[in-house]
Design an enzyme around this catalytic site. Structure first.
Site, mmCIF file in Angstrom:
data_model
loop_
_atom_site.group_PDB
_atom_site.id
_atom_site.type_symbol
_atom_site.label_atom_id
_atom_site.label_comp_id
_atom_site.label_asym_id
_atom_site.label_seq_id
_atom_site.Cartn_x
_atom_site.Cartn_y
_atom_site.Cartn_z
ATOM 1 N N HIS A 162 -12.218 18.824 -32.163
ATOM 2 C CA HIS A 162 -13.428 19.419 -32.560
ATOM 3 C C HIS A 162 -13.332 20.077 -33.940
ATOM 4 C CE1 HIS A 162 -14.559 18.995 -28.665
ATOM 5 N NE2 HIS A 162 -15.907 19.198 -29.115
ATOM 6 N N GLY A 163 -12.082 20.763 -34.304
ATOM 7 C CA GLY A 163 -11.869 21.191 -35.523
ATOM 8 C C GLY A 163 -10.926 22.565 -35.499
#
Length: 504
Positions: free
Chosen positions: A363-364
């Site tokens: 996701h990051g």
């Protein structure tokens, strides 16, 4: 093309990149109708068509050629590694290369503090990372004896290595190239060859396609536009960022908790919009056919990535997660959770934690993602314990349809699940740890209180007390049952991924 998109963006009150993205998703509908008219006897034309449309999206429309070149580099690199490296570590090499590349771009985006309104490489790269890592495992399974594979691995294995044109067509399948969902290579080739419909096409059909495809696809388009309209009209004003405003802090606590809940619904509308639009475009290309229902109408649920009703009115947290970003859940289960488990052993705590970590990195790098996933792990544990220890007490007796206790249990589960998903999603949307903690503070940390008080009750002896009350579970001396406190099964981590770039 900006001369066309800028006025639309100004009229809609959105960024130019957002208008461009939605335009690409809508353009995919008529382009999907063209795709099905390319004969299956010329599969190379279908592959090249996918690549051409994707190039059109990235270059003249989105105007991010550097993003396309990065994606192309990952595709070619994966193709070479999977083809020439035949050892058992090949899928993990592809995994490290693709995930590493994605993490670098996530980090660059984070350091630049780009808002969710800016379109860059990270969104499409998240989808491509799932495709490439899945492809590597499918190729690896194709080189293994069939008796060593489970049902999913057997059905998705790739025994014959594809040509570069076939692989490019798969990697750049245009309806899902920007925001997903991803698909396995075997499913893509069944779409290209129309093997997906064998035995299901009615006589005298104009094309080798089941009827009803357009009906379902354009209904999905209308649904997607409705979700988009709701988000544009209300979501820009009422969202999780409102919690950080002085106005929200001045309200009474009961009002904060009450008015906060619709914010989550409005935040999710943009995901419903883009995923429903891509589902419709995918159906127009022929993807997603799942047979016929009892009335004889064709069903097209195979391309679905989200079930909004099951998310907004969930019976429990597991049902909610199973209905959200469904394709990503499959990827995490089949390409991470099962693969990190040693042969001959059952998946355990280590496998679960590795899967959660993978989902977070995918996701990051923003701290808010990790707050969401960590709390999400505790929520799934608490939900599993409640289902294992409370649900049996309210189940109707044999021959009885339902009871008041069961209806109250279901209602309480729906309300609690809806409140928890809104609470746990706050850091995911606010991104920073500071903003997330401020928001949770203004919500009186109600999610943490509910979850950790529940866990404390179960692990402090509450589970044994409840099990002893269940018919047939009490031991002769009256002590609680010796059955485990909760099932040791894995529930997929909350995959609340952002199809658009993260919110600033």
């Amino acid at each position: 093309m900006d001369a066309f998109f800028v006025p639309l963006a100004q009229a809609a009150g959105a960024s130019v990149d957002q208008i461009k993205l939605i335009s690409c998703l809508l353009i995919a509908f008529p382009l999907g109708s063209v795709f099905v008219r390319i004969p299956s006897s010329k599969p190379h034309l279908k592959h090249l068509y996918n690549v051409a449309v994707t190039v059109f999206f990235f270059l003249p429309v989105l105007q991010i050629p550097h993003a396309f070149l990065q994606l192309l580099g990952s595709v070619v690199t994966t193709y070479a590694i999977a083809k020439y490296h035949t050892g058992p570590n090949m899928p993990w090499i592809v995994f490290v290369v693709t995930m590493g590349h994605l993490t670098v771009n996530h980090t660059i985006r984070y350091l630049r503090a780009q808002s969710y309104e800016t379109m860059d490489v990270t969104g499409p790269q998240m989808v491509l990372t799932m495709k490439l890592t899945t492809f590597a495992w499918n190729v690896f399974d194709g080189r293994r004896p069939v008796q060593d594979l489970d049902k999913w691995q057997t059905s998705k294995r790739i025994p014959t290595y594809p040509s570069l044109v076939e692989f490019l067509g798969y990697a750049f399948y245009f309806p899902g190239v920007l925001v997903g969902p991803y698909l396995e290579y075997v499913d893509y080739m069944e779409l290209i060859t129309e093997k997906l419909y064998e035995g299901h096409v009615k006589e005298n059909a104009k094309r080798n396609l089941p009827g009803g495809r357009k009906r379902v696809a354009y209904r999905k388009m209308v649904e997607g536009l409705v979700y988009l309209g709701i988000f544009v009209l209300l979501g820009s004003k009422y969202n999780f960022a409102t919690i950080l405003t002085p106005w929200f802090a001045e309200q009474r606590m009961w009002y904060r908790l009450l008015c906060f809940q619709p914010y989550g619904i409005l935040e999710r509308c943009k995901y419903y919009a883009v995923w429903t639009l891509t589902e419709g475009a995918s159906i127009l290309t022929g993807l997603g056919f799942t047979g016929y229902n009892a009335s004889g109408a064709s069903t097209w649920t195979g391309a679905a990535n989200v079930i909004p009703l099951a998310i907004e009115i969930p019976s429990n947290f597991k049902v909610l997660l199973d209905s959200w970003n469904m394709k990503t859940n499959v990827w995490l289960r089949e390409c991470v959770y099962k693969r990190v488990t040693p042969k001959g052993k059952k998946p355990g705590f280590a496998s679960s934690m590795i899967t959660f970590a993978t989902s977070a990195f995918w996701h990051g790098v923003a701290g808010g993602y990790y707050l969401t996933f960590i709390l999400g792990g505790f929520i799934t544990t608490a939900g599993r314990l409640a289902r294992a220890n409370i649900r049996p007490l309210v189940m109707p007796a044999e021959g009885q349809s339902t009871t008041l206790a069961k209806r109250m249990y279901d209602l309480a589960g729906t309300i609690a699940t809806a409140m928890m998903v809104n609470y746990v999603a706050v850091p995911f949307m606010l991104l920073t740890i500071k903003d997330s903690l401020v928001a949770w503070y203004r919500l009186a940390f109600y999610g943490h209180i509910l979850i950790f008080s529940s866990l404390g009750f179960f692990y402090a002896g509450g589970a044994k007390i409840l099990q002893a009350k269940e018919p047939g579970k009490a031991t002769p001396n009256g002590s609680g049952s010796t059955t485990p406190v909760g099932e040791k099964t894995f529930t997929m981590p909350p995959s609340l991924d952002s199809v658009m770039p993260p919110r600033k």
